[in-house]
Scaffold this active site. Structure first.
Site, mmCIF file in Angstrom:
data_model
loop_
_atom_site.group_PDB
_atom_site.id
_atom_site.type_symbol
_atom_site.label_atom_id
_atom_site.label_comp_id
_atom_site.label_asym_id
_atom_site.label_seq_id
_atom_site.Cartn_x
_atom_site.Cartn_y
_atom_site.Cartn_z
ATOM 1 N N ASP A 111 9.893 -32.545 3.976
ATOM 2 C CA ASP A 111 10.173 -31.928 3.670
ATOM 3 C C ASP A 111 10.663 -30.963 4.992
ATOM 4 O OD1 ASP A 111 8.450 -30.494 5.152
ATOM 5 O OD2 ASP A 111 7.626 -29.693 3.628
ATOM 6 N N LYS A 162 0.203 -18.827 14.994
ATOM 7 C CA LYS A 162 0.699 -18.242 14.791
ATOM 8 C C LYS A 162 0.904 -16.416 15.173
ATOM 9 C CE LYS A 162 2.133 -19.644 10.256
ATOM 10 N NZ LYS A 162 1.949 -19.275 8.655
ATOM 11 N N ASP A 223 13.322 -26.400 7.068
ATOM 12 C CA ASP A 223 11.519 -26.286 6.743
ATOM 13 C C ASP A 223 12.212 -26.176 5.100
ATOM 14 O OD1 ASP A 223 9.513 -26.717 5.155
ATOM 15 O OD2 ASP A 223 8.571 -25.250 6.428
#
Length: 360
Positions: A111, A162, A223
């Site tokens: 993707d 993250k 993305d």
């Protein structure tokens, strides 16, 4: 020969309703299934053998691509019976690989739209003697991504979650979803259970003293996990901003496929795609959008940054901005939909039923 694994098993839940009946890699981008662009770019980089790691709607891939000969490739298909994660999917197809233990195997997430220099990544892997080499890209706001810092020689030093605070942002480099593995590393991944390369394989390799090399290439990277990103990626392919030898036509403001019908005074801009058998009526204005096969856009409709599914219909004078209309859905005349609205497959919205804007 360099061979590759393409990870195409995801359900694409963030892309619904586009992925209700179609696996994410098979959703059309710039006139062909997105996977076609990845395969064509791999072939252009010298790849000859590709194994597709499938899962969700796995039965769709082989009837379309067959043995890959039309793309100059040898394609094989391996289907997961249960979701195995990125690492598990890679390990699950290992028996189909032809590489020796020390030879390189390319791996791509299914993707990601990228302008990555694939040959350069393979050269970096060979020259550095790495066990795994990763394509890294730089992003303006890395808070939505795991971070991958490297030393002065490009060697990966950590895989960080993250960042939650500004102090945790130690680099703007992120994992861009393309790798070169030494074949023996693939064989070392645990079999028959879910494994994440990001959260398990890579950190464990690093802890064991393996050499993980990063190569930063920020030419183009996107993305395609959301409808807005997918529409943008398709437009960028048509505009030539994202490179692909598989775009079925010349790059420019518009791509109109054969058998589509577009009124002479309709205006198509911003990388708009009109699919086969689709119809665009008089005075329609479509910018940066994708209208899939057999869809109908009636007179005077205005569509911006949106995707209209196969066989869907958009009524006269309706305004859509940042909207996804699912396959076979009908949006009646004189409606206004904006800002992430999704119309489910087969739904029917009557004439003048909705006026929704960012000001409402």
């Amino acid at each position: 020969m360099t061979e590759a694994i393409l990870l195409v098993g995801g359900k694409g839940t963030r892309l619904r309703p586009l992925t209700v009946h179609t696996p994410k890699p098979m959703v059309p981008a710039a006139g062909v299934p997105f996977l076609t662009h990845q395969l064509a770019r791999a072939r252009a980089a010298g790849v000859e053998h590709v194994v597709l790691a499938t899962s969700y709607l796995a039965e769709v891939f082989e009837p379309y691509f067959g043995d890959g000969s039309s793309l100059g490739l040898c394609l094989e298909y391996v289907t997961e019976e249960e979701p195995l994660g990125t690492g598990g999917a890679i390990r699950n197809v290992a028996s189909r690989l032809r590489s020796g233990p020390d030879e390189p195997v390319l791996i791509f997430n299914g993707d990601i739209l990228t302008g990555l220099d694939i040959r350069a990544l393979v050269r970096t892997h060979a020259s550095s003697g790495a066990d795994v080499s990763l394509h890294l890209t730089r992003v303006e706001d890395p808070r939505a991504f795991g971070l991958v810092p490297t030393d002065a020689d490009g060697r990966v030093t950590a895989f960080l979650e993250k960042p939650q605070t500004p102090e945790e942002i130690v680099t703007d480099q992120i994992n861009a979803g393309a790798y070169v593995f030494r074949r023996s590393v693939i064989d070392s991944i645990p079999a028959d259970r879910p494994v994440s390369v990001e959260r398990e394989t890579f950190p464990d390799l690093l802890a064991a003293g393996a050499h993980l090399q990063g190569m930063v290439d920020s030419t183009y990277w996107l993305d395609l996990g959301t409808p807005a990103a997918f529409v943008r990626g398709s437009a960028d392919l048509v505009l030539g901003r994202a490179p692909s030898p598989a775009v079925p036509g010349r790059c420019g403001d518009r791509l109109v496929l054969e058998t589509a019908s577009v009124a002479p005074d309709a205006k198509l801009t911003g990388g708009t795609v009109i699919g086969a058998g689709a119809t665009v009526g008089e005075g329609a204005r479509i910018a940066g959008s994708t209208v899939l096969d057999g869809a109908v856009v009636e007179a005077g409709a205005q569509i911006t940054d949106s995707l209209i599914g196969e066989g869907a219909r958009v009524g006269a004078r309706t305004v859509l901005s940042g909207v996804v209309v699912g396959d076979g859905a009908v949006v009646g005349a004189d409606n206004e939909l904006r800002d992430g609205v999704r119309v489910w497959c087969g739904a029917v919205l009557p004439d003048a039923a909705v006026r929704f804007s960012s000001d409402a």
